[in-house]
Design an enzyme around this catalytic site. Sequence first.
Site, PDB file in Angstrom:
ATOM      1  N   GLU A   1    -125.960 -29.569-141.786  1.00 53.02           N
ATOM      2  CA  GLU A   1    -126.390 -30.523-140.526  1.00 53.02           C
ATOM      3  C   GLU A   1    -127.815 -30.753-140.505  1.00 53.02           C
ATOM      4  O   GLU A   1    -128.778 -29.859-140.655  1.00 53.02           O
ATOM      5  CB  GLU A   1    -125.910 -29.956-139.422  1.00 53.02           C
TER       6      GLU A   1
ATOM      7  N   LYS B   1    -130.455 -28.223-148.388  1.00 57.79           N
ATOM      8  CA  LYS B   1    -130.622 -28.184-146.752  1.00 57.79           C
ATOM      9  C   LYS B   1    -131.893 -27.019-146.677  1.00 57.79           C
ATOM     10  O   LYS B   1    -132.883 -27.451-145.868  1.00 57.79           O
ATOM     11  CB  LYS B   1    -129.366 -27.398-146.126  1.00 57.79           C
TER      12      LYS B   1
ATOM     13  N   CYS C   1    -134.642 -23.095-137.091  1.00 59.26           N
ATOM     14  CA  CYS C   1    -134.412 -23.689-138.426  1.00 59.26           C
ATOM     15  C   CYS C   1    -135.591 -23.158-139.178  1.00 59.26           C
ATOM     16  O   CYS C   1    -135.444 -22.444-140.629  1.00 59.26           O
ATOM     17  CB  CYS C   1    -133.835 -24.833-138.672  1.00 59.26           C
TER      18      CYS C   1
HETATM   19  C1  UDX Z   1    -127.697 -23.076-135.703  1.00 53.06           C
HETATM   20  C2  UDX Z   1    -127.098 -23.826-136.954  1.00 53.06           C
HETATM   21  O1  UDX Z   1    -125.791 -24.029-136.718  1.00 53.06           O
HETATM   22  C3  UDX Z   1    -127.390 -22.869-138.132  1.00 53.06           C
HETATM   23  O2  UDX Z   1    -127.315 -23.911-139.248  1.00 53.06           O
HETATM   24  C4  UDX Z   1    -128.661 -22.311-138.053  1.00 53.06           C
HETATM   25  O3  UDX Z   1    -128.532 -21.437-139.305  1.00 53.06           O
HETATM   26  C5  UDX Z   1    -128.839 -21.567-136.900  1.00 53.06           C
HETATM   27  O4  UDX Z   1    -128.549 -22.156-135.869  1.00 53.06           O
HETATM   28  P1  UDX Z   1    -126.866 -23.455-133.415  1.00 53.06           P
HETATM   29  O5  UDX Z   1    -125.750 -24.262-133.090  1.00 53.06           O
HETATM   30  O6  UDX Z   1    -128.100 -23.898-133.196  1.00 53.06           O
HETATM   31  O7  UDX Z   1    -127.089 -22.902-135.078  1.00 53.06           O
HETATM   32  O8  UDX Z   1    -126.768 -21.919-132.850  1.00 53.06           O
HETATM   33  P2  UDX Z   1    -126.413 -21.329-131.376  1.00 53.06           P
HETATM   34  O9  UDX Z   1    -126.674 -22.334-130.564  1.00 53.06           O
HETATM   35  O10 UDX Z   1    -126.633 -19.887-131.367  1.00 53.06           O
HETATM   36  O11 UDX Z   1    -124.582 -21.630-131.665  1.00 53.06           O
HETATM   37  C6  UDX Z   1    -123.856 -20.597-132.414  1.00 53.06           C
HETATM   38  C7  UDX Z   1    -122.767 -20.286-131.576  1.00 53.06           C
HETATM   39  O12 UDX Z   1    -121.819 -19.659-132.275  1.00 53.06           O
HETATM   40  C8  UDX Z   1    -122.726 -19.609-130.301  1.00 53.06           C
HETATM   41  O13 UDX Z   1    -122.567 -19.995-129.108  1.00 53.06           O
HETATM   42  C9  UDX Z   1    -122.082 -18.309-130.433  1.00 53.06           C
HETATM   43  O14 UDX Z   1    -121.524 -17.682-129.270  1.00 53.06           O
HETATM   44  C10 UDX Z   1    -120.984 -18.718-131.591  1.00 53.06           C
HETATM   45  N1  UDX Z   1    -120.481 -17.736-132.344  1.00 53.06           N
HETATM   46  C11 UDX Z   1    -121.338 -16.874-133.045  1.00 53.06           C
HETATM   47  C12 UDX Z   1    -119.014 -17.525-132.373  1.00 53.06           C
HETATM   48  O15 UDX Z   1    -118.128 -18.353-131.827  1.00 53.06           O
HETATM   49  N2  UDX Z   1    -118.354 -16.491-133.065  1.00 53.06           N
HETATM   50  C13 UDX Z   1    -119.211 -15.600-134.109  1.00 53.06           C
HETATM   51  O16 UDX Z   1    -118.607 -14.779-134.675  1.00 53.06           O
HETATM   52  C14 UDX Z   1    -120.487 -15.793-133.628  1.00 53.06           C
HETATM   53  C1  UDX Z   2    -135.442 -29.363-137.909  1.00 49.00           C
HETATM   54  C2  UDX Z   2    -135.129 -30.464-139.020  1.00 49.00           C
HETATM   55  O1  UDX Z   2    -135.847 -31.645-138.634  1.00 49.00           O
HETATM   56  C3  UDX Z   2    -133.832 -30.758-138.947  1.00 49.00           C
HETATM   57  O2  UDX Z   2    -133.519 -31.740-139.959  1.00 49.00           O
HETATM   58  C4  UDX Z   2    -132.792 -29.817-139.409  1.00 49.00           C
HETATM   59  O3  UDX Z   2    -131.368 -30.044-139.332  1.00 49.00           O
HETATM   60  C5  UDX Z   2    -133.256 -28.302-138.292  1.00 49.00           C
HETATM   61  O4  UDX Z   2    -134.678 -28.249-138.227  1.00 49.00           O
HETATM   62  P1  UDX Z   2    -135.693 -29.077-135.308  1.00 49.00           P
HETATM   63  O5  UDX Z   2    -136.098 -27.842-135.424  1.00 49.00           O
HETATM   64  O6  UDX Z   2    -134.560 -29.541-134.438  1.00 49.00           O
HETATM   65  O7  UDX Z   2    -135.093 -29.723-136.584  1.00 49.00           O
HETATM   66  O8  UDX Z   2    -136.918 -30.096-134.701  1.00 49.00           O
HETATM   67  P2  UDX Z   2    -138.078 -30.789-135.640  1.00 49.00           P
HETATM   68  O9  UDX Z   2    -138.161 -32.227-135.116  1.00 49.00           O
HETATM   69  O10 UDX Z   2    -137.896 -30.757-137.149  1.00 49.00           O
HETATM   70  O11 UDX Z   2    -139.513 -29.956-135.188  1.00 49.00           O
HETATM   71  C6  UDX Z   2    -139.574 -28.772-135.560  1.00 49.00           C
HETATM   72  C7  UDX Z   2    -140.978 -28.174-135.148  1.00 49.00           C
HETATM   73  O12 UDX Z   2    -141.778 -28.833-135.808  1.00 49.00           O
HETATM   74  C8  UDX Z   2    -141.110 -28.329-133.415  1.00 49.00           C
HETATM   75  O13 UDX Z   2    -141.748 -27.569-133.027  1.00 49.00           O
HETATM   76  C9  UDX Z   2    -142.017 -29.598-133.612  1.00 49.00           C
HETATM   77  O14 UDX Z   2    -142.886 -29.705-132.345  1.00 49.00           O
HETATM   78  C10 UDX Z   2    -142.768 -29.446-134.679  1.00 49.00           C
HETATM   79  N1  UDX Z   2    -143.516 -30.630-135.159  1.00 49.00           N
HETATM   80  C11 UDX Z   2    -142.783 -31.702-135.829  1.00 49.00           C
HETATM   81  C12 UDX Z   2    -144.798 -30.671-135.387  1.00 49.00           C
HETATM   82  O15 UDX Z   2    -145.390 -29.817-134.843  1.00 49.00           O
HETATM   83  N2  UDX Z   2    -145.399 -32.038-135.891  1.00 49.00           N
HETATM   84  C13 UDX Z   2    -144.618 -32.971-136.244  1.00 49.00           C
HETATM   85  O16 UDX Z   2    -145.227 -33.930-136.881  1.00 49.00           O
HETATM   86  C14 UDX Z   2    -143.210 -32.833-136.244  1.00 49.00           C
END
Ligand code: UDX
Ligand code: UDX
Length: 476
Positions: free
Chosen positions: A167, A222, A278
Amino acid sequence: MEIKNICCIGAGYVGGPTMSVIADRCPDIYVNVVDKNEERINLWNDKNLENLPIYEPGLDKIISRCRGKNLFFSTDIIKNISEADAIFISVNTPTKKRGLGAGQASDLKWVEACAREVAKYAKGYTIVIEKSTLPVKTAEVIKTILEASKSETEDTKSTFDVLSNPEFLAEGSAIKDLEEPDRVLIGGENKNAIYALTNVYKKWVPEEKILHTNIWSSELAKLTANAFLAQRISSINSIGAICEATGADVREVARAIGSDNRIGSKFLDSGPGFGGSCFKKDILNLVYLSNYFGLKEVGDFWEGVVKLNNWHQHRISKLIIKKLFGTVSGKKIHILGFAFKANTNDTRESSAINICKDLLEEGAILYIHDPKVNSLQISNDLGKSENLQLKSLTLHDDFNFEGEWVFSENLNDGFINADAVVVLTEWAEYSNINWIERAKSMRPPAWVFDARSIINPKEIKNANLNFWRIGDGAAM
Ligand code: UDX
Ligand code: UDX
């Protein structure tokens, strides 16, 4: 084969919005999002859409359109796995805290646990799709578990294919990123499985934007995308420090280099350092992988991006202390923004955490404001509860405290008797502050530190406040 019933394990920042958009764009597909966290699922099912567990512009509208029709949130993992013909794994993969690869490698225990559950309860043919960002070759781990667990499975005839479908959404713009993606990446071996998933995305994404690769290219792409994006931020932040030292302006430098088509203008905003779940994690994964394969120089190269980011965050707190006559002990500092970027309530790896911790360590009194992050989250992140006594104090002489913080419900209250204001998140409302009015209640000689370049320097000057802004050598 046609995908008619999807199960997504993990109702987080990735699973929740992604499945909502799939449900919205594919009314013929049943989408079930499951999570072991009951509290989170209850919030996804809450009638009041303001209580959704994550804040993402546009998400509430989609939930109100689809929830209960073809989009369901539940804790019944077993039932939904057994009914699905495609299962997305969207669980979190934090950096390992102990053991082999601690501090760098991703902890795959939840991915592994999911694979075991899928192996046990899936029926018939199932496509298993990695959505979580994972180290390269994780698909192989999932495949091995699925194949090795045949003896424990409830349906001995069950078969699987594993695809990688990372993603790329960014928080705060997740819905737009999902509705109009730059590309959709599908990695795998079995053409039929790849086309089945392609057909889901084709309902709204032009076919030429759906890229097919082998599974490892997809996993590595990714990590690489995030590493490149993070690298740009460390690069521009490093140049910002040079600008401050030399009298140049990082915004002008960014505009000048961004006009070069080969460089491009996006992702060149100098700020307080990158945060989010990430960037750091994925780079550390890349470092671990490089070292594992004996590519130490490659690992060192990428590790530099994270090191620069850490240094940069602490540089900002040091600089604030220096400007406030070398001490912030007992001084009131109004922190504007705690989320790692605007338009999200997510604070994971937010630069605000390190900067606030440094200031608290030096004895500052912080009034922290954020339109979407709540005080409990800030307590967890800072490892320190708020001091509610501070709420009733306004006079400087009353501050018999050191190294305490309180949540600032009302944006304007935090300015009263403040020695400094520090902008850490680029929320739109912080660009509309009436500085002439606010300056009247601050304690002179008061400072404004703008780590996001969202404040008009002229307004600060007219308000007779001292001003520092990121990467601005002229304002030093
Ligand atoms: C992201 C991205 O999916 C992943 O690519 C990245 O590596 C880490 O963060 P995100 O959706 O942002 O995940 O994480 P989070 O909001 O923590 O959601 C993960 C969910 O999975 C939680 O709600 C947790 O309760 C659930 N979970 C985790 C399960 O349902 N089963 C499990 O065994 C572990
Ligand atoms: C990032 C990637 O953009 C996305 O493609 C991936 O799936 C998940 O990780 P995210 O972490 O949600 O997304 O936000 P992003 O907009 O990339 O910003 C990441 C951090 O960089 C933030 O703290 C933001 O404030 C900072 N940032 C971004 C800067 O300081 N300057 C910039 O020009 C852009």
